[in-house]
Motif scaffolding. Structure first.
Motif, short mmCIF file in Angstrom:
data_model
loop_
_atom_site.label_atom_id
_atom_site.label_comp_id
_atom_site.label_asym_id
_atom_site.label_seq_id
_atom_site.Cartn_x
_atom_site.Cartn_y
_atom_site.Cartn_z
N ALA A 39 -3.89 0.19 7.24
CA ALA A 39 -4.88 0.04 6.04
C ALA A 39 -4.33 0.68 4.94
O ALA A 39 -4.71 0.22 3.73
CB ALA A 39 -5.94 0.85 6.47
N THR A 40 -3.36 1.55 4.82
CA THR A 40 -2.97 2.25 3.72
C THR A 40 -1.69 2.02 3.16
O THR A 40 -1.15 2.34 2.11
CB THR A 40 -3.34 3.85 3.71
OG1 THR A 40 -2.15 4.31 4.74
CG2 THR A 40 -4.68 4.11 4.00
N GLY A 41 -0.79 1.53 4.25
CA GLY A 41 0.69 1.41 3.67
C GLY A 41 1.48 2.77 3.86
O GLY A 41 2.65 2.88 3.27
N MET A 42 0.79 3.61 4.60
CA MET A 42 1.37 5.09 4.84
C MET A 42 1.51 5.41 6.27
O MET A 42 0.30 5.09 6.71
CB MET A 42 0.89 6.25 3.84
CG MET A 42 1.01 5.97 2.10
SD MET A 42 0.34 7.27 1.44
CE MET A 42 -1.14 7.20 1.39
N CYS A 43 2.24 6.04 6.82
CA CYS A 43 2.40 6.33 8.08
C CYS A 43 2.82 7.65 8.40
O CYS A 43 3.71 8.32 7.81
CB CYS A 43 3.59 5.56 8.90
SG CYS A 43 3.30 5.32 10.70
N GLY A 44 1.85 8.39 8.92
CA GLY A 44 1.85 9.86 9.28
C GLY A 44 1.63 10.19 10.87
O GLY A 44 0.80 9.41 11.50
N VAL A 64 5.76 6.55 3.26
CA VAL A 64 5.40 5.18 2.58
C VAL A 64 5.86 3.79 2.71
O VAL A 64 7.35 3.92 2.76
CB VAL A 64 5.47 5.53 0.87
CG1 VAL A 64 4.94 4.24 -0.01
CG2 VAL A 64 4.55 6.69 0.49
N ILE A 65 5.38 3.11 3.55
CA ILE A 65 5.74 1.63 3.86
C ILE A 65 5.89 0.63 2.73
O ILE A 65 6.78 0.07 2.53
CB ILE A 65 4.90 1.16 4.99
CG1 ILE A 65 4.59 2.14 6.05
CG2 ILE A 65 5.27 -0.18 5.39
CD1 ILE A 65 5.86 2.54 6.91
N ASP A 66 4.77 0.76 1.93
CA ASP A 66 4.87 -0.08 0.63
C ASP A 66 3.90 0.56 -0.43
O ASP A 66 3.05 1.34 -0.16
CB ASP A 66 4.60 -1.46 0.89
CG ASP A 66 3.06 -1.76 1.53
OD1 ASP A 66 2.08 -1.22 1.01
OD2 ASP A 66 2.97 -2.19 2.70
N PRO A 67 4.01 0.31 -1.62
CA PRO A 67 3.11 0.91 -2.62
C PRO A 67 1.81 0.19 -2.98
O PRO A 67 1.28 0.46 -3.75
CB PRO A 67 3.85 0.72 -3.88
CG PRO A 67 4.91 -0.59 -3.56
CD PRO A 67 5.03 -0.73 -2.24
N LEU A 68 1.40 -0.73 -2.05
CA LEU A 68 0.23 -1.50 -2.21
C LEU A 68 -1.03 -0.48 -1.97
O LEU A 68 -2.18 -1.23 -2.70
CB LEU A 68 0.24 -2.79 -1.38
CG LEU A 68 1.33 -3.84 -1.61
CD1 LEU A 68 1.13 -4.88 -0.48
CD2 LEU A 68 1.16 -4.56 -2.97
#
Length: 108
Positions: A82-87, A97-101
């Motif tokens: 959903a966000t492009g960030m994985c925690g 951060v997977i991607d800046p989108l």
């Protein structure tokens, strides 16, 4: 494939027949995340912004790879998609951060 005849098996799929791409992630044979995409909708989105379209497809791969060894795999994966960030557990501390989108439905 829909039912076809021997003489029609290689003809294009009729425009009134839905063509769907399914994205599914399984753990131990059990599905933990699934999405379905209509090809006609994807075609329009890709035509409008091919770079964003490609980046969001790549996000699906990278989020699974990054979530693989995190606690709360399913939550981490869902949040990442959903966000492009994985925690861990899908929460913010230590997110990668997977991607800046960001969130695709938000204007950025």
């Amino acid at each position: 494939m829909p039912d076809v005849g021997l003489f029609t098996a290689t003809e294009p799929v009729s425009s009134d027949t839905p063509v769907i791409i399914k994205f599914s992630v399984e753990v131990g044979g059990l599905p933990v995340y699934q999405e379905s995409y209509d090809v006609d909708t994807l075609r329009e989105e890709d035509k409008a912004d091919p770079d964003k379209s490609a980046a969001l497809w790549l996000r699906r791969l990278r989020c699974v790879l990054e979530s693989r060894d995190r606690p709360g795999f399913s939550a981490a994966l869902t949040s990442c998609l959903a966000t492009g960030m994985c925690g861990d557990h899908g929460q913010s501390p230590g997110q990668k951060v997977i991607d800046p989108l960001g969130i695709p439905t938000e204007d950025s």
